[in-house]
Design an enzyme around this catalytic site. Structure first.
Site, PDB file in Angstrom:
ATOM      1  N   ASP A 247       0.833  -1.193   0.000  1.00  0.00           N
ATOM      2  CA  ASP A 247       0.000   0.000   0.000  1.00  0.00           C
ATOM      3  C   ASP A 247       0.872   1.249   0.000  1.00  0.00           C
ATOM      4  O   ASP A 247       2.081   1.189   0.233  1.00  0.00           O
ATOM      5  CB  ASP A 247      -0.902   0.018   1.240  1.00  0.00           C
ATOM      6  CG  ASP A 247      -1.993  -1.043   1.175  1.00  0.00           C
ATOM      7  OD1 ASP A 247      -2.287  -1.509   0.067  1.00  0.00           O
ATOM      8  OD2 ASP A 247      -2.537  -1.391   2.234  1.00  0.00           O
ATOM      9  N   LYS A 269      -3.916   3.166  -2.408  1.00  0.00           N
ATOM     10  CA  LYS A 269      -5.144   3.924  -2.647  1.00  0.00           C
ATOM     11  C   LYS A 269      -5.069   5.246  -1.891  1.00  0.00           C
ATOM     12  O   LYS A 269      -4.407   5.360  -0.865  1.00  0.00           O
ATOM     13  CB  LYS A 269      -6.368   3.153  -2.144  1.00  0.00           C
ATOM     14  CG  LYS A 269      -6.532   1.764  -2.720  1.00  0.00           C
ATOM     15  CD  LYS A 269      -7.657   1.027  -2.014  1.00  0.00           C
ATOM     16  CE  LYS A 269      -7.781  -0.401  -2.509  1.00  0.00           C
ATOM     17  NZ  LYS A 269      -8.807  -1.164  -1.745  1.00  0.00           N
ATOM     18  N   MET A 382      -8.810   7.002   9.793  1.00  0.00           N
ATOM     19  CA  MET A 382      -9.427   7.581   8.589  1.00  0.00           C
ATOM     20  C   MET A 382     -10.497   8.607   8.957  1.00  0.00           C
ATOM     21  O   MET A 382     -11.606   8.628   8.411  1.00  0.00           O
ATOM     22  CB  MET A 382     -10.031   6.473   7.716  1.00  0.00           C
ATOM     23  CG  MET A 382      -8.991   5.479   7.208  1.00  0.00           C
ATOM     24  SD  MET A 382      -9.707   4.036   6.402  1.00  0.00           S
ATOM     25  CE  MET A 382     -10.296   3.102   7.818  1.00  0.00           C
TER      26      MET A 382
END
Length: 465
Positions: A247, A269, A382
């Site tokens: 990632d 991402k 997040m």
């Protein structure tokens, strides 16, 4: 990389050492157990040569002549008048030798690294002459973890390399053999110091029918980004991996621990930008493992804490491929430790809850009644983009607006930032402070115990006075 640590084979080489005293003694000891020919020119009226060194060197009580320098590979000059050093260095270089003037990096063609000598295995730590004491300290750390008999294992590998090549034609087959031989019973025998048993076990492994190469997928936690926080097992799996699927939150420092020839596949991402869909990531893991590859799927933090590791594990298992999971230090734990925020505290927080600020579209929301409970710490992953919703839902569930909040942006990285605020100012703080990087949001009384800048601490004390 300011210096290149090349290795010079010493078989059949001639080493010249000029000078006497403790600095010359130290350079002579580098070659005590080497196959090189050591010619030591002490000069007249020099300090006596230690007895053990006199046994392994050709000692001359004069300065080296031009003919003495013929065929030399390395020349060490340990002291002397500047004119002597300059003259000898020029003569040596004209004859193709590399020159080291002891304790004078600027006058040298090379610097001597701090060396860990395990016979066939030699580890060098070089600072380009800028910090020799630091190199020695690092060497000491390496010596503590490098087995004393690892040279036996390397010696057997050199001795049997031709035999292995004659038996196994294909490169992949040879590599698979060496992986089994150097990590199995033969290795254990060699590290015990039993060379004969190690050799016998290597040949036994060579004569066995090699099993068909099967792939495996390792889900590995990379931790928060600081390579020092990577687990020992994760570091080993990176070194052994054929394919690394990573990632964007996996730091370059962590990826640099991998083999240089490993295939790297970036499936990172960002918010609103998923160049490699989750379904395709699963396909990549299955495809590479079916080639017989060792696949490391490495994720920031821990793969089973908001890393979608469970979904990827399901895909791999459904394809009939072996999978293993290696945990990592989750971002919540790392950021809390970095900011010195105790997530639980006997006086302030008896529970801690991890939550995601982003939930699956159409899926259930987090339990804000639990998250807003008193005497608890709530940690949001997040949460930067969802800060207004987190603030509103926590207040609506009954958490006081004055509840301390600690934001840690880019935790454990060089650009880490810690911001202390209140729950009823969370959304405004994210906008005002321009928080954009990966962040952890810690809500609860323990957040006020964390370490921030002096100015921020003063502001907090005034706020809660």
């Amino acid at each position: 990389m300011r210096v290149f640590p090349a290795s010079i084979p010493l078989d059949g080489r001639t080493i010249i050492l000029a000078g006497s005293g403790f600095m010359a003694d130290a350079k002579a000891r580098l070659f005590v157990n080497s196959p090189a020919r050591l010619k030591w020119f002490t000069g007249r009226n020099a300090d006596p040569v230690p007895h053990d060194l006199a046994q392994v060197a050709e000692v001359y009580d004069r300065e080296p002549t031009r003919s003495d320098l013929r065929g030399a590979t390395l020349v060490f000059i340990a002291g002397g008048e500047p004119r002597f050093i300059d003259r000898l260095a020029r003569r040596a270089r004209r004859r193709g030798a590399l020159v080291n003037v002891v304790d004078s990096p600027a006058e040298s063609d090379f610097q001597v690294p701090a060396i860990v000598d395990r016979d066939e295995i030699v580890v060098s730590v070089a600072s380009g002459g800028s910090a020799p004491v630091l190199s020695v300290d690092i060497r000491s750390a390496v010596e503590q973890v490098l087995p004393a008999n690892v040279g036996i294992l390397a010696g057997l590998a050199r001795e049997l390399r031709g035999t292995v090549k004659s038996v196994l034609d294909k490169f992949d087959d040879r590599r698979a053999f060496w992986e089994r031989a150097l990590r199995g019973e033969a290795r254990d025998a060699a590290l015990r110091g039993d060379r004969a048993a190690a050799r016998r076990l290597m040949l036994k492994t060579l004569n066995e029918v090699q099993p068909e190469k099967t792939g495996i997928v390792h889900l590995v936690g990379a931790g928060p980004g600081d390579p020092d926080l990577l687990t020992l097992k994760a570091a080993r799996l990176l070194r052994e991996a054929d394919v690394i699927v990573h990632d964007r939150l996996v730091s370059e420092g962590v990826l640099n621990m991998a083999r240089r020839d490993a295939l790297r596949i970036d499936v990172g991402k960002t918010k609103g930008h998923h160049p490699v869909p989750q379904e395709e990531i699963g396909d990549i893991l299955v495809r590479e493992a079916r080639k017989g590859q060792r696949v490391v799927r490495i994720k920031g933090g821990d793969p089973f804490i908001f890393g979608r590791g469970g979904e990827e594990l399901d895909v791999v298992r459904a394809a009939g491929i072996d999978a293993e999971v290696t945990p990592g230090i989750s971002a919540a734990l790392a950021c809390a430790a970095s900011a010195q925020v105790p997530l639980t505290h006997r006086d302030h927080a008896q529970t801690v809850t991890f939550a995601s600020g982003v939930v699956k579209s159409g899926g259930p929301d987090a339990d804000y009644e639990t998250l807003a409970a008193p005497n608890a710490t709530s940690v949001f992953y997040m949460g930067v983009g969802a800060a207004p919703q987190i603030e509103a839902k926590m207040l609506a569930a009954g958490r006081a607006g004055a509840t301390p909040v600690m934001l840690v942006e880019n935790g454990t990285h060089d650009n880490e930032r810690r911001i202390l605020t209140r729950l009823d100012s969370l959304a405004d703080t994210v906008v005002r402070e321009r928080v954009h990087g990966p962040s952890i949001i810690m809500i609860g009384e323990t957040a006020a115990l964390g370490q921030v800048t002096a100015a921020a601490q003063t502001e907090l004390q005034e706020t809660y006075a």
